[in-house]
Design a protein around this motif. Structure first.
Motif, PDB file in Angstrom:
ATOM      1  N   GLU A  16      -6.346  15.407 -21.590  1.00  0.00           N
ATOM      2  CA  GLU A  16      -5.488  15.411 -20.257  1.00  0.00           C
ATOM      3  C   GLU A  16      -4.218  16.417 -20.456  1.00  0.00           C
ATOM      4  O   GLU A  16      -4.152  17.248 -19.357  1.00  0.00           O
ATOM      5  CB  GLU A  16      -4.852  13.936 -20.059  1.00  0.00           C
ATOM      6  CG  GLU A  16      -5.802  12.904 -19.860  1.00  0.00           C
ATOM      7  CD  GLU A  16      -6.713  13.129 -18.203  1.00  0.00           C
ATOM      8  OE1 GLU A  16      -6.436  14.075 -17.811  1.00  0.00           O
ATOM      9  OE2 GLU A  16      -7.884  12.655 -18.412  1.00  0.00           O
ATOM     10  N   GLN A  17      -3.892  16.701 -21.632  1.00  0.00           N
ATOM     11  CA  GLN A  17      -3.024  17.612 -21.763  1.00  0.00           C
ATOM     12  C   GLN A  17      -3.556  19.170 -21.562  1.00  0.00           C
ATOM     13  O   GLN A  17      -2.798  19.890 -20.741  1.00  0.00           O
ATOM     14  CB  GLN A  17      -2.413  17.561 -23.162  1.00  0.00           C
ATOM     15  CG  GLN A  17      -1.518  16.436 -23.126  1.00  0.00           C
ATOM     16  CD  GLN A  17      -0.376  16.604 -24.162  1.00  0.00           C
ATOM     17  OE1 GLN A  17       0.537  17.396 -23.682  1.00  0.00           O
ATOM     18  NE2 GLN A  17       0.088  15.743 -25.069  1.00  0.00           N
ATOM     19  N   ALA A  18      -4.505  19.285 -21.954  1.00  0.00           N
ATOM     20  CA  ALA A  18      -5.310  20.500 -21.899  1.00  0.00           C
ATOM     21  C   ALA A  18      -5.644  20.553 -20.158  1.00  0.00           C
ATOM     22  O   ALA A  18      -5.294  21.945 -19.808  1.00  0.00           O
ATOM     23  CB  ALA A  18      -6.610  20.761 -22.707  1.00  0.00           C
ATOM     24  N   ILE A  19      -6.151  19.838 -19.769  1.00  0.00           N
ATOM     25  CA  ILE A  19      -6.367  20.117 -18.268  1.00  0.00           C
ATOM     26  C   ILE A  19      -5.240  20.066 -17.378  1.00  0.00           C
ATOM     27  O   ILE A  19      -5.197  20.863 -16.651  1.00  0.00           O
ATOM     28  CB  ILE A  19      -6.977  18.563 -17.606  1.00  0.00           C
ATOM     29  CG1 ILE A  19      -8.579  18.519 -18.275  1.00  0.00           C
ATOM     30  CG2 ILE A  19      -6.975  18.480 -16.045  1.00  0.00           C
ATOM     31  CD1 ILE A  19      -9.109  17.082 -18.201  1.00  0.00           C
ATOM     32  N   ALA A  20      -3.988  19.619 -17.883  1.00  0.00           N
ATOM     33  CA  ALA A  20      -2.556  19.862 -17.048  1.00  0.00           C
ATOM     34  C   ALA A  20      -2.368  21.276 -17.020  1.00  0.00           C
ATOM     35  O   ALA A  20      -1.652  21.820 -16.285  1.00  0.00           O
ATOM     36  CB  ALA A  20      -1.685  18.741 -17.672  1.00  0.00           C
ATOM     37  N   LEU A  21      -2.691  21.783 -18.468  1.00  0.00           N
ATOM     38  CA  LEU A  21      -2.307  23.195 -18.675  1.00  0.00           C
ATOM     39  C   LEU A  21      -3.265  24.219 -17.593  1.00  0.00           C
ATOM     40  O   LEU A  21      -2.916  25.228 -17.586  1.00  0.00           O
ATOM     41  CB  LEU A  21      -2.445  23.696 -20.134  1.00  0.00           C
ATOM     42  CG  LEU A  21      -1.697  23.103 -20.862  1.00  0.00           C
ATOM     43  CD1 LEU A  21      -1.586  23.157 -22.394  1.00  0.00           C
ATOM     44  CD2 LEU A  21       0.109  23.421 -20.522  1.00  0.00           C
ATOM     45  N   ILE A  49     -12.342  25.606 -21.486  1.00  0.00           N
ATOM     46  CA  ILE A  49     -11.979  24.630 -22.334  1.00  0.00           C
ATOM     47  C   ILE A  49     -13.172  24.300 -23.118  1.00  0.00           C
ATOM     48  O   ILE A  49     -14.313  24.058 -22.467  1.00  0.00           O
ATOM     49  CB  ILE A  49     -11.407  23.269 -21.625  1.00  0.00           C
ATOM     50  CG1 ILE A  49     -10.310  23.409 -20.905  1.00  0.00           C
ATOM     51  CG2 ILE A  49     -11.350  22.187 -22.645  1.00  0.00           C
ATOM     52  CD1 ILE A  49      -9.527  22.375 -20.444  1.00  0.00           C
ATOM     53  N   THR A  50     -13.252  24.530 -24.301  1.00  0.00           N
ATOM     54  CA  THR A  50     -14.405  24.121 -25.144  1.00  0.00           C
ATOM     55  C   THR A  50     -14.383  22.962 -25.938  1.00  0.00           C
ATOM     56  O   THR A  50     -13.300  22.940 -26.767  1.00  0.00           O
ATOM     57  CB  THR A  50     -15.122  25.326 -26.134  1.00  0.00           C
ATOM     58  OG1 THR A  50     -15.117  26.546 -25.346  1.00  0.00           O
ATOM     59  CG2 THR A  50     -16.140  25.075 -26.859  1.00  0.00           C
ATOM     60  N   VAL A  51     -14.965  21.888 -25.686  1.00  0.00           N
ATOM     61  CA  VAL A  51     -14.817  20.861 -26.455  1.00  0.00           C
ATOM     62  C   VAL A  51     -15.895  20.747 -27.624  1.00  0.00           C
ATOM     63  O   VAL A  51     -17.041  20.636 -27.595  1.00  0.00           O
ATOM     64  CB  VAL A  51     -15.066  19.378 -25.605  1.00  0.00           C
ATOM     65  CG1 VAL A  51     -14.975  18.387 -26.230  1.00  0.00           C
ATOM     66  CG2 VAL A  51     -14.188  19.369 -24.435  1.00  0.00           C
ATOM     67  N   GLU A  55     -15.246  17.824 -15.106  1.00  0.00           N
ATOM     68  CA  GLU A  55     -16.077  18.135 -13.980  1.00  0.00           C
ATOM     69  C   GLU A  55     -15.307  17.389 -12.837  1.00  0.00           C
ATOM     70  O   GLU A  55     -15.100  18.432 -11.711  1.00  0.00           O
ATOM     71  CB  GLU A  55     -17.377  17.440 -14.152  1.00  0.00           C
ATOM     72  CG  GLU A  55     -18.254  18.453 -14.841  1.00  0.00           C
ATOM     73  CD  GLU A  55     -19.814  17.895 -15.233  1.00  0.00           C
ATOM     74  OE1 GLU A  55     -20.520  17.857 -14.020  1.00  0.00           O
ATOM     75  OE2 GLU A  55     -20.123  17.669 -16.284  1.00  0.00           O
ATOM     76  N   GLN A  56     -14.602  16.443 -13.027  1.00  0.00           N
ATOM     77  CA  GLN A  56     -13.799  16.085 -11.753  1.00  0.00           C
ATOM     78  C   GLN A  56     -12.598  16.946 -11.492  1.00  0.00           C
ATOM     79  O   GLN A  56     -12.257  17.184 -10.403  1.00  0.00           O
ATOM     80  CB  GLN A  56     -13.033  14.796 -12.156  1.00  0.00           C
ATOM     81  CG  GLN A  56     -13.792  13.652 -11.913  1.00  0.00           C
ATOM     82  CD  GLN A  56     -13.262  12.273 -12.729  1.00  0.00           C
ATOM     83  OE1 GLN A  56     -11.977  12.377 -13.144  1.00  0.00           O
ATOM     84  NE2 GLN A  56     -13.596  11.102 -12.744  1.00  0.00           N
ATOM     85  N   GLU A  57     -12.094  17.902 -12.495  1.00  0.00           N
ATOM     86  CA  GLU A  57     -10.895  18.751 -12.577  1.00  0.00           C
ATOM     87  C   GLU A  57     -11.387  20.267 -12.023  1.00  0.00           C
ATOM     88  O   GLU A  57     -10.896  20.891 -11.935  1.00  0.00           O
ATOM     89  CB  GLU A  57     -10.328  18.690 -13.835  1.00  0.00           C
ATOM     90  CG  GLU A  57      -9.452  17.597 -13.904  1.00  0.00           C
ATOM     91  CD  GLU A  57      -8.459  17.080 -12.804  1.00  0.00           C
ATOM     92  OE1 GLU A  57      -7.993  18.059 -12.370  1.00  0.00           O
ATOM     93  OE2 GLU A  57      -8.168  15.986 -12.678  1.00  0.00           O
ATOM     94  N   LEU A 108     -13.784  27.154 -15.504  1.00  0.00           N
ATOM     95  CA  LEU A 108     -13.410  27.075 -13.898  1.00  0.00           C
ATOM     96  C   LEU A 108     -14.451  28.193 -13.353  1.00  0.00           C
ATOM     97  O   LEU A 108     -14.598  29.263 -14.121  1.00  0.00           O
ATOM     98  CB  LEU A 108     -11.900  27.701 -13.599  1.00  0.00           C
ATOM     99  CG  LEU A 108     -10.714  26.766 -14.295  1.00  0.00           C
ATOM    100  CD1 LEU A 108      -9.576  27.194 -13.878  1.00  0.00           C
ATOM    101  CD2 LEU A 108     -10.871  25.324 -13.207  1.00  0.00           C
ATOM    102  N   PRO A 109     -15.106  27.886 -12.033  1.00  0.00           N
ATOM    103  CA  PRO A 109     -16.097  28.504 -11.692  1.00  0.00           C
ATOM    104  C   PRO A 109     -15.609  30.216 -11.608  1.00  0.00           C
ATOM    105  O   PRO A 109     -14.523  30.421 -11.161  1.00  0.00           O
ATOM    106  CB  PRO A 109     -16.241  28.237 -10.105  1.00  0.00           C
ATOM    107  CG  PRO A 109     -15.856  26.785 -10.323  1.00  0.00           C
ATOM    108  CD  PRO A 109     -14.729  26.597 -11.133  1.00  0.00           C
TER     109      PRO A 109
END
Ligand code: SF4
Length: 453
Positions: A314-319, A324-326, A361-363, A387-388
């Motif tokens: 969630e912190q990574a998404i907020a930035l 983002i590679t998991v 994917e939601q984000e 991001l696309p």
């Protein structure tokens, strides 16, 4: 342990067995025969002293293809036996390779039948491969002219406890200047082999850990380029205004900032010299210089549970970095960290991986490259999301092996692709820094031969 009468297959069969945790310590034999039009395999379960037969009708056009299929179906027969024995289906079925997307492309219109029905890949993983192919469609081009250029600087400020790379602690090495000198020589010579340059990637280690003068020497050797240019700055403890300004001046347009986790006690346990706050601050600093950012997280870190991973994600998404590679934690057997990780509850890492796919994917992120490694927690994978329109071309060209990869530095592997022959030739540089420096001239000769004859 698995034994077999198929030449050079024991390693891969043992990988299949290792993916079933419950099969640990058991012994099997896979015996291959041709019966008419079919490939027949007998699996002997040595503990139970039973033998089970499997047969598959196989069409092949050449001896090379026949050999490939003998191995493929041997793995499948063992997978089928173990899957039934333990009543478990694995997400990637009988696939053991690093690049499942390559099989997706290779099998064209038959891909679904091949992957799902023949190799037992789950619907969920097959759908991920389809999404990845869609995300790659604007970049995917198989070409002997396209070049991905890699430069490796295998030094880090300290060594993370989970590290399986060759990276050395920079303070403990006396040959840093000599390494940079040899590397610059290799870069200058290798540049002459480039045809259509699509991407440059300076990776590590932590390639900005040497002195600013040495980083500048490497950037000078690479020179100005007119394509995607990434530097894996990596650890927050090395990122500062001076180095970011230098990267900007040389036309770098993408920087990796890799927190791995935003949990301070895990960062400390892993021996990384920075806090989560520092990673966030350095991300903002990197953005201030106008770079695109690739960010790495790891699922399955020692003593982390789902909630801790979820918080990091969630912190990574907020930035909102572009990529983002998991990663799924990958540890060699016997390491101290492996023991700690094995205490994670069953299925916990898979839950992290599934959650990251759903949330990203939601984000608005979409998966665009994927690879697997040996010793991965839960037989899972590493997936890059972007991001696309912000996909990292280097990751696609190198993961899919669709461009020449001209690689410089210790342990770097250069690859020449021969499209019409469907084959790849490789040259690996010595792993050890000292040997690399000593052998640089021979390496340059071999590389020139590989890419010009
Ligand atoms: S930063 Fe990466 S390469 Fe360096 S020690 Fe840590 S895991 Fe290894």
């Amino acid at each position: 342990m698995v034994t077999t009468n198929v030449e050079r297959l024991e390693g891969e069969l043992n990988e299949v067995q290792n993916e079933f945790l419950m099969a640990n310590g058991m012994d099997f034999n896979v015996n291959f025969n041709v019966c008419g039009q079919s490939f027949c395999y007998e699996i002997t379960d040595k503990q139970l002293n039973i033998c089970k037969s499997y047969s598959y009708e196989v069409n092949f056009c050449s001896d090379l293809e026949k050999k490939r299929y003998i191995k493929r179906y041997a793995k499948l027969s063992l997978y089928d036996y173990l899957s039934k024995k333990f009543n478990v289906e694995l997400p990637w079925g009988a696939l053991t390779g690093i690049r499942p997307t390559k099989l997706y492309y290779q099998h064209g219109e038959n891909r679904e039948k091949f992957l799902k029905e023949q190799m037992r890949v789950s619907d969920k993983k097959y759908n991920v491969l389809t999404k990845i192919a869609n995300a790659q469609s604007n970049y995917y081009e198989v070409s002997e002219n396209n070049t991905a250029f890699y430069v490796g600087i295998p030094f880090c400020p300290t060594r993370c406890s989970y590290c399986s790379f060759i990276s050395c602690e920079i303070g403990k090495l006396s040959a840093v200047n000599e390494y940079i000198e040899a590397l610059c020589k290799e870069i200058e010579q290798s540049k002459k082999l480039i045809k259509n340059l699509r991407s440059v990637y300076i990776g590590g280690g932590t390639p900005i850990s040497p002195s600013i003068q040495n980083v500048k020497k490497v950037l000078d050797a690479v020179g100005k380029v007119n394509c995607e240019y990434t530097v894996e700055a990596g650890r927050a403890d090395c990122i500062n205004e001076e180095v970011l300004a230098l990267l900007k001046e040389y036309g770098v347009n993408r920087v990796c900032v890799n927190p791995q986790t935003f949990n301070d006690s895990t960062l400390q346990l892993m021996g990384r010299n920075h806090t989560s706050k520092e990673a966030i601050d350095k991300y903002h600093l990197t953005k201030k210089f106008g770079f695109k950012v690739n960010m790495d997280l790891i699922a399955g870190l020692p003593l982390e549970n789902f909630e801790i991973f979820k918080n990091s994600l969630e912190q990574a998404i907020a930035l909102r970095p572009e990529n983002i590679t998991v990663h799924t934690l990958c540890l060699k057997k016997g390491s101290k960290l492996k023991e700690l990780c094995e205490r994670l509850p069953e299925g916990e890492v898979a839950k992290m991986i599934d959650y990251s796919a759903e949330r990203l994917e939601q984000e608005g992120y979409r998966p665009y490259y994927l690879y697997r490694q040996k010793y991965m927690a839960g037989n899972l994978e590493n997936t890059g999301y972007s991001l696309p329109g912000e996909e990292c071309v280097y990751n696609i060209d190198v993961m899919e092996e669709i461009a020449q990869n001209i690689a410089c530095g210790a342990n770097a592997v250069s690859k020449r692709i021969f499209v019409s022959e469907n084959r790849i030739e490789r040259i690996g540089a010595p792993k050890d820094v000292k040997t690399y420096i000593e052998k640089i001239d021979k390496l340059l000769e071999d590389k020139k031969k590989l890419f010009t004859t």
